[in-house]
Design an enzyme around this catalytic site. Structure first.
Site, PDB file in Angstrom:
ATOM      1  N   ASN A   8      26.145 -18.724  17.151  1.00 15.64           N
ATOM      2  CA  ASN A   8      25.385 -17.549  17.568  1.00 15.64           C
ATOM      3  C   ASN A   8      25.412 -16.580  16.388  1.00 15.64           C
ATOM      4  O   ASN A   8      26.416 -15.927  16.148  1.00 15.64           O
ATOM      5  CB  ASN A   8      26.050 -16.930  18.812  1.00 15.64           C
ATOM      6  CG  ASN A   8      25.380 -15.637  19.247  1.00 15.64           C
ATOM      7  OD1 ASN A   8      24.308 -15.293  18.757  1.00 15.64           O
ATOM      8  ND2 ASN A   8      26.020 -14.917  20.161  1.00 15.64           N
ATOM      9  N   TRP A   9      24.304 -16.545  15.669  1.00 20.58           N
ATOM     10  CA  TRP A   9      24.269 -15.682  14.470  1.00 20.58           C
ATOM     11  C   TRP A   9      24.171 -14.204  14.822  1.00 20.58           C
ATOM     12  O   TRP A   9      24.352 -13.347  13.959  1.00 20.58           O
ATOM     13  CB  TRP A   9      23.059 -16.037  13.598  1.00 20.58           C
ATOM     14  CG  TRP A   9      23.173 -17.336  12.875  1.00 20.58           C
ATOM     15  CD1 TRP A   9      24.315 -18.086  12.666  1.00 20.58           C
ATOM     16  CD2 TRP A   9      22.110 -18.060  12.236  1.00 20.58           C
ATOM     17  NE1 TRP A   9      24.005 -19.213  11.944  1.00 20.58           N
ATOM     18  CE2 TRP A   9      22.665 -19.220  11.675  1.00 20.58           C
ATOM     19  CE3 TRP A   9      20.740 -17.829  12.095  1.00 20.58           C
ATOM     20  CZ2 TRP A   9      21.895 -20.156  10.970  1.00 20.58           C
ATOM     21  CZ3 TRP A   9      19.974 -18.750  11.395  1.00 20.58           C
ATOM     22  CH2 TRP A   9      20.551 -19.898  10.838  1.00 20.58           C
ATOM     23  N   LYS A  10      23.816 -13.890  16.055  1.00 18.79           N
ATOM     24  CA  LYS A  10      23.574 -12.487  16.444  1.00 18.79           C
ATOM     25  C   LYS A  10      22.544 -11.878  15.481  1.00 18.79           C
ATOM     26  O   LYS A  10      21.648 -12.601  15.047  1.00 18.79           O
ATOM     27  CB  LYS A  10      24.895 -11.713  16.487  1.00 18.79           C
ATOM     28  CG  LYS A  10      25.938 -12.463  17.342  1.00 18.79           C
ATOM     29  CD  LYS A  10      27.196 -11.693  17.607  1.00 18.79           C
ATOM     30  CE  LYS A  10      28.135 -12.535  18.462  1.00 18.79           C
ATOM     31  NZ  LYS A  10      29.374 -11.859  18.804  1.00 18.79           N
ATOM     32  N   HIS A  93      24.747 -12.870  27.347  1.00 23.85           N
ATOM     33  CA  HIS A  93      25.843 -12.568  26.417  1.00 23.85           C
ATOM     34  C   HIS A  93      26.391 -11.172  26.740  1.00 23.85           C
ATOM     35  O   HIS A  93      25.628 -10.268  27.097  1.00 23.85           O
ATOM     36  CB  HIS A  93      25.329 -12.620  24.975  1.00 23.85           C
ATOM     37  CG  HIS A  93      26.450 -12.582  23.983  1.00 23.85           C
ATOM     38  ND1 HIS A  93      27.093 -11.417  23.656  1.00 23.85           N
ATOM     39  CD2 HIS A  93      27.072 -13.570  23.313  1.00 23.85           C
ATOM     40  CE1 HIS A  93      28.061 -11.693  22.792  1.00 23.85           C
ATOM     41  NE2 HIS A  93      28.073 -12.995  22.566  1.00 23.85           N
ATOM     42  N   GLU A  95      27.287  -8.777  24.956  1.00 21.41           N
ATOM     43  CA  GLU A  95      26.694  -7.675  24.192  1.00 21.41           C
ATOM     44  C   GLU A  95      25.388  -7.221  24.845  1.00 21.41           C
ATOM     45  O   GLU A  95      25.077  -6.033  24.876  1.00 21.41           O
ATOM     46  CB  GLU A  95      26.476  -8.111  22.726  1.00 21.41           C
ATOM     47  CG  GLU A  95      27.819  -8.226  22.000  1.00 21.41           C
ATOM     48  CD  GLU A  95      27.827  -9.184  20.822  1.00 21.41           C
ATOM     49  OE1 GLU A  95      26.761  -9.628  20.369  1.00 21.41           O
ATOM     50  OE2 GLU A  95      28.949  -9.506  20.363  1.00 21.41           O
ATOM     51  N   GLU A 165      33.238 -16.590  27.792  1.00 18.88           N
ATOM     52  CA  GLU A 165      33.553 -15.746  26.648  1.00 18.88           C
ATOM     53  C   GLU A 165      34.265 -14.478  27.118  1.00 18.88           C
ATOM     54  O   GLU A 165      33.597 -13.504  27.493  1.00 18.88           O
ATOM     55  CB  GLU A 165      32.272 -15.344  25.913  1.00 18.88           C
ATOM     56  CG  GLU A 165      31.465 -16.514  25.390  1.00 18.88           C
ATOM     57  CD  GLU A 165      30.595 -16.106  24.201  1.00 18.88           C
ATOM     58  OE1 GLU A 165      30.791 -16.663  23.127  1.00 18.88           O
ATOM     59  OE2 GLU A 165      29.768 -15.201  24.360  1.00 18.88           O
ATOM     60  N   GLY A 171      34.642 -11.299  18.653  1.00 25.44           N
ATOM     61  CA  GLY A 171      34.583 -10.550  17.400  1.00 25.44           C
ATOM     62  C   GLY A 171      35.818  -9.717  17.128  1.00 25.44           C
ATOM     63  O   GLY A 171      35.798  -8.846  16.263  1.00 25.44           O
ATOM     64  N   SER A 211      36.225 -15.505  19.077  1.00 26.75           N
ATOM     65  CA  SER A 211      37.095 -15.704  17.905  1.00 26.75           C
ATOM     66  C   SER A 211      37.558 -17.156  17.744  1.00 26.75           C
ATOM     67  O   SER A 211      38.693 -17.399  17.337  1.00 26.75           O
ATOM     68  CB  SER A 211      38.279 -14.737  17.938  1.00 26.75           C
ATOM     69  OG  SER A 211      37.807 -13.395  17.950  1.00 26.75           O
ATOM     70  N   GLY A 232      30.565 -17.228  17.079  1.00 25.81           N
ATOM     71  CA  GLY A 232      29.871 -16.120  16.441  1.00 25.81           C
ATOM     72  C   GLY A 232      30.197 -16.054  14.952  1.00 25.81           C
ATOM     73  O   GLY A 232      29.585 -16.727  14.128  1.00 25.81           O
ATOM     74  N   GLY A 233      31.204 -15.252  14.599  1.00 28.01           N
ATOM     75  CA  GLY A 233      31.556 -15.012  13.195  1.00 28.01           C
ATOM     76  C   GLY A 233      31.707 -16.286  12.379  1.00 28.01           C
ATOM     77  O   GLY A 233      31.210 -16.380  11.244  1.00 28.01           O
TER      78      GLY A 233
END
Ligand code: PGA
Length: 253
Positions: A8-10, A93, A95, A165, A171, A211, A232-233
């Protein structure tokens, strides 16, 4: 059983960087199999990326409209994604739930819009730190799951991927322990089994997100009900993402 690792590049990367990432993954995918690989890319790149994606890599949107065609400026629908060769979308998600108005009802409409077009819905659920500290994590995730997934029909369930999640792990560098994650994944599998039966529930991929990185992927993916991850990251750099994939017990060279 489906094994999936999805990035997930966001809101990250420019077009050129996205293309480079694809090229590096194409090379790697040519010599690896056993795990479905997906990536959630920013909307402007979807059509191009879906066309250049190598075999074995499915391109996802990070959102989809809860409405159909019409006067909804800025929205894009599931059939638009389909017409561009996009495989599906990440929905719900945390966010988007926290900042962009994705209530349980909207998430439900988005999941339905996707599966109705035969697309994949990577449905995210998870509790906040406050909810976990109050011991309400199972209650919260059950509510989210019930709202969006548990009243689908069996055929639609084939196109749903569940991503657990915990919001406090996203993150933050703070990962759920593999025991904490397995406990929640087991509960999710149990709710799916109560609704759809053991066999159907066993077929649903339940991914862990928060994470997840090369150093903890194997420990997490080694648990009975953790079928992969939403990353993600560590999905931004192809080498890290490949390191996460390498932690999957079913990945073969
Ligand atoms: P993270 O993000 O891996 O950077 O924690 C996961 C996600 O939000 O899907």
């Amino acid at each position: 059983m489906r094994n999936i690792v999805a990035g997930n590049w966001k809101s990250n990367k420019l077009m050129g960087e996205a293309r480079e990432w694809m090229d590096e993954m194409a090379e790697w995918l040519a010599s690896h199999e056993g795990v479905e690989v997906m990536v959630g890319a920013p909307a402007p790149y979807l059509s191009v990326l879906a066309n250049v994606a190598p075999e074995g890599l499915q391109v996802l949107a990070q959102n989809v409209s809860a409405e159909g065609h019409g006067a909804h400026t800025g929205e894009f629908t599931a059939d638009m994604l389909k017409s561009c060769g996009v495989a599906g979308a990440i929905v719900g998600h945390s966010e988007r739930r926290a900042r962009y108005g994705d209530t349980d009802d909207r998430v439900k409409a988005k999941v339905r819009a996707l599966v109705g077009e035969g697309l994949q819905a990577v449905f995210c659920c998870g509790e906040t730190l406050e909810e976990r500290e109050a011991g309400h994590q199972e209650q919260v995730v059950h509510r989210q799951l019930k709202a969006a997934v548990l009243d689908l029909d069996e055929d639609a369930l084939n196109r749903v991927v569940v991503a657990y999640e915990p919001v406090w792990a996203i993150g933050t560098g703070k990962t759920a322990t593999s025991a904490q994650a397995q406990e929640m994944h087991g509960a999710i599998r149990g709710w799916l089994a109560d609704r759809f039966g053991d066999e159907k529930a066993a077929d649903v991929a339940i991914l862990y997100g928060g994470s997840c990185k090369p150093s903890n992927a194997a420990e997490l993916f080694g648990k009975a009900d953790i079928n992969g991850g939403l990353i993600g990251g560590a999905a931004l750099n192809p080498v890290d993402f490949q390191g996460v994939l390498a932690g999957h017990p079913d990945l073969k060279r």
